[in-house]
Design a protein around this motif. Structure first.
Motif, PDB file in Angstrom:
ATOM      1  N   LYS A   1       0.794  -1.167   0.190  1.00  0.00           N
ATOM      2  CA  LYS A   1       0.017   0.043  -0.075  1.00  0.00           C
ATOM      3  C   LYS A   1       0.808   1.122  -0.098  1.00  0.00           C
ATOM      4  O   LYS A   1       0.169   2.326   0.138  1.00  0.00           O
ATOM      5  CB  LYS A   1      -1.044   0.286   1.211  1.00  0.00           C
ATOM      6  CG  LYS A   1      -1.833  -1.172   1.188  1.00  0.00           C
ATOM      7  CD  LYS A   1      -2.864  -0.874   2.581  1.00  0.00           C
ATOM      8  CE  LYS A   1      -3.978  -2.153   2.413  1.00  0.00           C
ATOM      9  NZ  LYS A   1      -4.922  -2.193   3.545  1.00  0.00           N
ATOM     10  N   GLY A   2       2.256   1.084  -0.060  1.00  0.00           N
ATOM     11  CA  GLY A   2       2.863   2.249   0.076  1.00  0.00           C
ATOM     12  C   GLY A   2       4.337   1.997  -0.745  1.00  0.00           C
ATOM     13  O   GLY A   2       3.943   1.668  -2.242  1.00  0.00           O
TER      14      GLY A   2
ATOM     15  N   HIS B   1       1.020   3.586  -9.601  1.00  0.00           N
ATOM     16  CA  HIS B   1       0.540   4.680  -8.254  1.00  0.00           C
ATOM     17  C   HIS B   1      -0.337   4.269  -7.211  1.00  0.00           C
ATOM     18  O   HIS B   1      -1.552   4.366  -7.638  1.00  0.00           O
ATOM     19  CB  HIS B   1       0.577   6.066  -8.854  1.00  0.00           C
ATOM     20  CG  HIS B   1       0.586   7.260  -8.201  1.00  0.00           C
ATOM     21  ND1 HIS B   1      -0.050   7.437  -6.937  1.00  0.00           N
ATOM     22  CD2 HIS B   1       1.562   8.123  -8.480  1.00  0.00           C
ATOM     23  CE1 HIS B   1       0.241   8.464  -6.539  1.00  0.00           C
ATOM     24  NE2 HIS B   1       1.102   8.849  -7.251  1.00  0.00           N
ATOM     25  N   PRO B   2       0.037   3.584  -6.098  1.00  0.00           N
ATOM     26  CA  PRO B   2      -0.852   3.128  -5.391  1.00  0.00           C
ATOM     27  C   PRO B   2      -1.893   4.200  -4.586  1.00  0.00           C
ATOM     28  O   PRO B   2      -2.409   3.682  -3.822  1.00  0.00           O
ATOM     29  CB  PRO B   2       0.045   2.275  -4.353  1.00  0.00           C
ATOM     30  CG  PRO B   2       1.259   2.856  -4.390  1.00  0.00           C
ATOM     31  CD  PRO B   2       1.518   3.479  -5.626  1.00  0.00           C
ATOM     32  N   LEU B   3      -1.291   5.510  -4.640  1.00  0.00           N
ATOM     33  CA  LEU B   3      -1.976   6.580  -3.964  1.00  0.00           C
ATOM     34  C   LEU B   3      -3.253   7.049  -4.352  1.00  0.00           C
ATOM     35  O   LEU B   3      -3.280   7.482  -5.453  1.00  0.00           O
ATOM     36  CB  LEU B   3      -0.980   7.570  -3.904  1.00  0.00           C
ATOM     37  CG  LEU B   3      -1.458   8.823  -2.742  1.00  0.00           C
ATOM     38  CD1 LEU B   3      -1.401   8.593  -1.479  1.00  0.00           C
ATOM     39  CD2 LEU B   3      -0.487   9.933  -3.199  1.00  0.00           C
TER      40      LEU B   3
ATOM     41  N   ASP C   1      -4.343  11.507   2.141  1.00  0.00           N
ATOM     42  CA  ASP C   1      -3.544  12.337   2.761  1.00  0.00           C
ATOM     43  C   ASP C   1      -2.261  11.871   3.585  1.00  0.00           C
ATOM     44  O   ASP C   1      -1.769  12.490   4.409  1.00  0.00           O
ATOM     45  CB  ASP C   1      -4.130  13.203   3.622  1.00  0.00           C
ATOM     46  CG  ASP C   1      -5.127  14.284   2.798  1.00  0.00           C
ATOM     47  OD1 ASP C   1      -4.650  14.903   1.806  1.00  0.00           O
ATOM     48  OD2 ASP C   1      -6.264  14.686   3.464  1.00  0.00           O
ATOM     49  N   ARG C   2      -1.928  10.688   3.258  1.00  0.00           N
ATOM     50  CA  ARG C   2      -1.069   9.795   4.170  1.00  0.00           C
ATOM     51  C   ARG C   2      -0.314   8.725   3.308  1.00  0.00           C
ATOM     52  O   ARG C   2      -0.732   8.025   2.475  1.00  0.00           O
ATOM     53  CB  ARG C   2      -1.786   9.211   5.427  1.00  0.00           C
ATOM     54  CG  ARG C   2      -0.604   8.557   6.275  1.00  0.00           C
ATOM     55  CD  ARG C   2      -1.439   8.102   7.546  1.00  0.00           C
ATOM     56  NE  ARG C   2      -0.284   7.591   8.372  1.00  0.00           N
ATOM     57  CZ  ARG C   2       0.042   5.934   8.471  1.00  0.00           C
ATOM     58  NH1 ARG C   2      -0.366   5.173   7.626  1.00  0.00           N
ATOM     59  NH2 ARG C   2       0.554   5.745   9.678  1.00  0.00           N
ATOM     60  N   LEU C   3       0.951   8.827   3.406  1.00  0.00           N
ATOM     61  CA  LEU C   3       1.724   7.882   2.630  1.00  0.00           C
ATOM     62  C   LEU C   3       2.475   7.138   3.594  1.00  0.00           C
ATOM     63  O   LEU C   3       3.123   7.414   4.617  1.00  0.00           O
ATOM     64  CB  LEU C   3       2.936   8.573   1.813  1.00  0.00           C
ATOM     65  CG  LEU C   3       2.301   9.251   0.260  1.00  0.00           C
ATOM     66  CD1 LEU C   3       3.322  10.260  -0.266  1.00  0.00           C
ATOM     67  CD2 LEU C   3       2.284   8.067  -0.424  1.00  0.00           C
TER      68      LEU C   3
ATOM     69  N   GLY D   1      12.517   0.954   9.455  1.00  0.00           N
ATOM     70  CA  GLY D   1      11.332   0.670   9.376  1.00  0.00           C
ATOM     71  C   GLY D   1      10.280   1.422   8.609  1.00  0.00           C
ATOM     72  O   GLY D   1      10.835   2.088   7.646  1.00  0.00           O
ATOM     73  N   THR D   2       9.112   1.459   8.999  1.00  0.00           N
ATOM     74  CA  THR D   2       7.979   2.188   8.419  1.00  0.00           C
ATOM     75  C   THR D   2       8.104   3.709   8.626  1.00  0.00           C
ATOM     76  O   THR D   2       8.222   3.979   9.856  1.00  0.00           O
ATOM     77  CB  THR D   2       6.571   1.756   8.561  1.00  0.00           C
ATOM     78  OG1 THR D   2       6.709   0.340   8.284  1.00  0.00           O
ATOM     79  CG2 THR D   2       5.501   2.515   7.931  1.00  0.00           C
ATOM     80  N   LEU D   3       8.116   4.465   7.831  1.00  0.00           N
ATOM     81  CA  LEU D   3       8.039   5.905   7.746  1.00  0.00           C
ATOM     82  C   LEU D   3       6.862   6.322   7.261  1.00  0.00           C
ATOM     83  O   LEU D   3       6.624   6.059   6.241  1.00  0.00           O
ATOM     84  CB  LEU D   3       9.110   6.383   7.250  1.00  0.00           C
ATOM     85  CG  LEU D   3      10.710   5.999   7.362  1.00  0.00           C
ATOM     86  CD1 LEU D   3      11.581   6.539   6.706  1.00  0.00           C
ATOM     87  CD2 LEU D   3      11.203   6.006   8.883  1.00  0.00           C
ATOM     88  N   THR D   4       6.250   7.288   7.916  1.00  0.00           N
ATOM     89  CA  THR D   4       4.834   7.865   7.331  1.00  0.00           C
ATOM     90  C   THR D   4       5.205   9.308   6.913  1.00  0.00           C
ATOM     91  O   THR D   4       5.835  10.234   7.621  1.00  0.00           O
ATOM     92  CB  THR D   4       3.851   7.845   8.141  1.00  0.00           C
ATOM     93  OG1 THR D   4       3.897   8.737   9.487  1.00  0.00           O
ATOM     94  CG2 THR D   4       3.596   6.213   8.365  1.00  0.00           C
ATOM     95  N   VAL D   5       4.372   9.862   6.116  1.00  0.00           N
ATOM     96  CA  VAL D   5       4.291  11.324   5.766  1.00  0.00           C
ATOM     97  C   VAL D   5       2.817  11.798   5.553  1.00  0.00           C
ATOM     98  O   VAL D   5       2.002  11.025   4.733  1.00  0.00           O
ATOM     99  CB  VAL D   5       4.888  11.600   4.556  1.00  0.00           C
ATOM    100  CG1 VAL D   5       5.041  13.301   4.228  1.00  0.00           C
ATOM    101  CG2 VAL D   5       6.365  11.148   4.642  1.00  0.00           C
TER     102      VAL D   5
END
Length: 274
Positions: free
Chosen positions: A55-56, A91-93, A98-100, A108-112
């Motif tokens: 998903k990212g 492009h999975p977005l 509003d979140r990636l 590890g996992t980083l979010t924006v």
């Protein structure tokens, strides 16, 4: 073979400020030596590469001379490209997202998260611990700090005030001999909670304009010292950078704006022969 590329000024609300990063959204990974060659050719402090994953996106970062474990401004730039430029077909977005999520190999996992025209990174905190000044550090910096600390990869030197940070003129030849990814210098700010600069000749970048990853150390330090959860910060490079930060225990929030400077295509060699 042609590949889309973007150049983004990160931690900036206008062009020619903040920290420029190159961004390539790939369908699949290129060979490591080719990505390193692209980063060297770009000659920016960081080039980010991202590939759709679940998903990212999986993300990697390269300076002109080496791959690094974490880069804040190039992650911010990559998110800006994905939110605003919509590169590629895979492009999975969703358009209203509003979140990636970014998946990094070492952190590890980083979010924006998009908050208006600001993008907020959520990164693991790297609380610094007191450390002994390495031999040659004072000579390299030209001024003795009041405190010396160390995180996972960097030294953190604390000075008396903003004027002391502005006056620093390191000897990069000497500083390059210090065993670390780089050296962060910081002090209380005149108009913000704290200011900083970041020097990393060891990683091929004498002075980085704005360094998101450095704030994984700076935020825990200043949050503890000032007893504040929310902090305003400036990085005092020639280009300058404005950051809004939040201490979240074992995580930190680091927010900034970004603008696209360049969008184009690069020509890559035939991978069968590379």
């Amino acid at each position: 073979m042609k590949q889309q590329i973007f150049q983004v000024d990160a931690f900036a609300g206008e062009l020619f400020r903040g920290n420029p990063a190159a961004v390539c959204i790939l369908e699949e990974w290129l060979p490591d030596n080719l990505m390193q060659a692209i980063a060297a050719e770009n000659n920016l402090s960081e080039t980010a590469f991202a590939v759709p994953e679940g998903k990212g996106y999986e993300i990697r970062w390269f300076t002109p001379v080496t791959e690094v474990a974490l880069c804040g401004h190039a992650t911010l730039a990559t998110a800006h490209v994905l939110f605003h430029e919509q590169p590629g077909e895979k492009h999975p977005l969703p358009t209203d997202a509003d979140r990636l999520e970014f998946y990094s190999r070492e952190r590890g996992t980083l979010t924006v998260t998009r908050r208006g025209d600001w993008l907020e990174l959520d990164f693991p905190a790297d609380p610094p611990a007191e450390a002994k000044l390495p031999v040659g550090m004072v000579e390299a910096m030209g001024a003795e700090p009041r405190e010396c600390l160390r995180g996972t990869t960097d030294y953190l030197l604390v000075y008396e005030d903003q004027a002391a940070i502005e006056a620093l003129n390191p000897d990069f030849g000497l500083l390059k001999q210090i065993k670390a990814r780089g050296v962060i210098v910081t002090a209380p700010g005149d108009a913000v909670d704290f200011v900083s600069r970041f020097f990393a000749p060891q990683s091929g970048v004498d002075e980085d304009p704005v360094t998101g990853s450095a704030h994984t150390m700076l935020v825990p330090y200043w949050s503890g010292r000032l007893k504040k959860q929310h902090l305003e910060a400036l990085q005092l490079s020639a280009r300058g950078g404005q950051l809004r930060c939040e201490s979240r225990g074992d995580r930190v929030g680091i927010a900034g704006r970004a603008v696209t400077y360049l969008a184009g295509r690069i020509r890559l060699p035939n991978l069968k022969n590379s």
